[in-house]
Design an enzyme around this catalytic site. Sequence first.
Site, PDB file in Angstrom:
ATOM      1  N   CYS A   1      48.223  78.810   9.029  1.00  0.00           N
ATOM      2  CA  CYS A   1      48.241  77.723  10.016  1.00  0.00           C
ATOM      3  C   CYS A   1      49.644  77.466  10.537  1.00  0.00           C
ATOM      4  O   CYS A   1      50.197  78.300  11.247  1.00  0.00           O
ATOM      5  CB  CYS A   1      47.580  76.479   9.408  1.00  0.00           C
ATOM      6  SG  CYS A   1      46.949  75.321  10.620  1.00  0.00           S
TER       7      CYS A   1
ATOM      8  N   HIS B   1      41.982  78.049   6.130  1.00  0.00           N
ATOM      9  CA  HIS B   1      42.164  77.284   4.902  1.00  0.00           C
ATOM     10  C   HIS B   1      40.950  77.564   4.023  1.00  0.00           C
ATOM     11  O   HIS B   1      40.201  78.490   4.272  1.00  0.00           O
ATOM     12  CB  HIS B   1      42.260  75.794   5.216  1.00  0.00           C
ATOM     13  CG  HIS B   1      43.370  75.450   6.154  1.00  0.00           C
ATOM     14  ND1 HIS B   1      44.693  75.402   5.757  1.00  0.00           N
ATOM     15  CD2 HIS B   1      43.361  75.138   7.474  1.00  0.00           C
ATOM     16  CE1 HIS B   1      45.447  75.061   6.801  1.00  0.00           C
ATOM     17  NE2 HIS B   1      44.672  74.904   7.853  1.00  0.00           N
TER      18      HIS B   1
END
Lengths: 464, 250
Positions: free
Chosen positions: B96, B197
Site C-alpha cells: 500500500c 492487506h
Amino acid sequence: MSPSALLALWVAKALARLARLRGTGGSTFPGRVALRIEPRLLAYLSAQHMRGNITISGTNGKTTTAKMIADIFVAAGWRPAHNRTGANLIYGIASEFAQRANLFGRMQTDVGLAEVDEATMPLAVKELAPGVALVTNFFRDQLDRFGELETTVSLVRKGLEQMASGSTVVLNADDPLAASLGESSRLRNVFYGIEDRSMGMEGRAQVADIKRCPHCGAEYEYSGVFYAHLGRYRCPSCGYKRPEPQVKLLTYRSEGARGSFCSVSTPEGTIDFSLKLPGVYNAYNALGAVACASTLGVPLDTIRDALSRFTSSFGRMELVPVGTKQAFIALVKNPTGFNEVIRTLLEGEEEKNIVIAINDRYADGTDVSWLWDVDFERLASRQQKIRFVITSGIRAEDMAVRLKYAGLSLGLLSIEKDVKKALDRALGYTPDGGLLYILPTYTAMLEVRDALHRMGHARQFWEV
Amino acid sequence: MQKSIRICHLYPELMNLYGDRGNVIAFSRRAEWMGIRPEVTAVSLSESHDFTKYDLLFIGGGQDKEQKLICIDFQQVKGKAIADAILSGVVTLAVCGGYQLLGKYYRTGQGDEVLPGIGVLDAWTVAGNKRLIGNVVIESTLGGETRTIVGFENHSGKTYLGESVTPLGRVRRGFGNNGEDGYEGCVYKNCVGTYLHGSLLPKNPWLTDYLIQTALVRKYGDFSLVPLDDTIEDLAHRAAISRAAQRPGL
C-alpha cells in the site's frame, strides 16, 4: 404534528410491531422507512423533550456509557428515549424515538439519549439539537468504513459545530484527539480524565494510533500512559497539552474480572463506588457518565447508586447463565478492545474454554487484517491455561491462521464456522460449573445471542 | 551453524495501518518452523542504514500524514540506500503506502500536490475520487508457477505501471492497482509491491515461501525449504476466494 410526520410515525410503529412478532428484531428498518416519508420526524419528536437531548459518540464505549447514563436518568426519575440496542445510525435513533411516541405523536419521554455513530454526528446533531454532547475517545476502528481516522474526527467536529452556542461538550481529556474538539470557545467544555497519581505506566502505547500533535505533527511526550494512547501528554514543540479535567478519577483499584473501585471528584463533590465492569476502559465509561449526568444536574448520590448497580448491556460484555455453566460474552471490534478482553480472560487460574467468532459484514468491519494487531501471542504464551479454542464465523479460518502464527498449539484449536454448532460443541466441552468465553464481532454476537436464546438461555436482545 | 534470515521492518510504528505487521510475523514464524533463525530489526525515521545487509525488507501502509513524513525521510535520509538495496536484488515486500512511495511519485487530490517517491519502481500513483475497497483474488506467476493470491484492498490511490516492471498478477476479483487495467501489484527484480492487506502473507504461504527461498538462495547459494503443513492456511485461502466471490456487506 403534520400529517406526513404522523404517517411516518405510524408506519414506524407498525413495522416495529411486525418485526417483534416475526422475531426478527429489526431496529433500523422502521426508522429508515419513516425518514423516507418524513425526513424531519426525528427533529419533531426530539424537540418535545423538556429536559433536552444528549448525544454520545466516539470510537469505544458509546453503548456502555449511554446505558450507564440511561440508568442514572431512570434512577433520577427521568424518562429517557434511548437507542439501547446500540443501533446508532440515524435510522436506529429514529426507530427508537418513534417507539416512545404515542399514536398522536406525543413523546412519553422527557429526555433524549442517543448513542451516535461518529459519521452520523453531523446529521444527528442537526436533528436532535442536543444540549450536551459527549465524545469518549478515538481509536482506529473499522477504517474500511471511514477510510482515515482524521476523517472520523472531522465528522464529529462538524457535528459539534452545529450545536447552539452555550451548549456543553463533554470530552475525555486523556485522549488527545477527543480533547482537541474542545477548542471552540462558543461551547462550554467539561473535561474528564484520570488523576490517580499511582497510575500511568511509562513508555509508549502498544497500539500506536495517534502519538502526534494534531496542530504541528510533533510526537507527544507522555509523562504517564493509562491505556493505549490515553494519558498525560504534551507536545514539546507547540506546547499543546492535556487539558485539566473538571471531573477526575482520583482513585482506581482493579478487582480483576469482578470490576473496580472508583473515587470520582466533580465540582459538586466526590463520590466512591464499586463498578461491576472490569478494566480501565470501563472506568473511563463511568467517568464520562458522571461528567454528563452531573453537568445536567443529577444529584451525585443518585449517580453513585446507579453506577454501583450497573451491569453490562446487550452482550457487549456480560455473564449469562447457560444451564449448569456460564458464558462470558465480550464483543470484540478493534485491537485495543480485544487486548483488554484477552487481559481480563487471562486473570484467574481456572482452565479457559474459548470460542472466537469473527464475521466480516459491514457492521463488523469488512477487512479482518486488524486481527494481526491483536496480541494473541500473549494468549498463546499462557496456553497451559487453555482447554480449547474454537474459531467460528465467516472468517473462522482467518482467525485460526492468526492463532497458529501466534504460537497456539494446533491440538487446542478447531474450526466450526456455524456459530450455533460452535456453541453446542463448546458447551459440550466445558465442564459443569465452568465458564465459556465467547468473543464475537458485532454480527457474530447477534448470532450468539440468537443461538443461546433458541437453546432456552438469555432473552432476545430487545427485551434487555 | 544454524541458518538465519535478517528481516528489516521499516517504520513499524508509523506504517502499520491494517495489521501489516502480520507479514513480518509470517516471515518470522515460517522461517522458525523451517529451522531458520529470524532476526528482525526495526528501522524508523532519521536512522540511516546500509540495507544491503538484510535478506528481507518490509514496509507497510499508513495514513496520509504518516506517508508524508516517510516521503520526507526517504528524500532526506534513506531513500537512496533503500533503492540501492532493491537494485542489488534484496528481497523486498512493500504494501500500500510503502508500495506507492517506492514508485516515482504520488499526485494527491489536493491542488495537484506531488509527493516524490524513491523512483526505484517504474510506477506512479494518482489520487482517485473513489475508494477501491474489498476482497481481492489475483492470479500470479512467480518462479514458473501460477497460483492465486488473496487479500483485501483499501486505497484511493490509483497506481500505473511503466515498461520496466511487471504486475504481480491479474485481477480475478477486486480492483487492483487502478481499477482500470485489470492488474494488481508490481514485481521488479526481487521487489514485490502490492495493495493487498489481509495481512497478505499468512493466507498466501506460497508467496511467503517464494520470497523466503529467493532471499536464502541469494544468501547461501542453492537452498531448498523444508515443506510445512499448510492445511489451515490453505483452508483460509480457499475461504477467502469464496468470500471474494460474494457480494460485500452480507
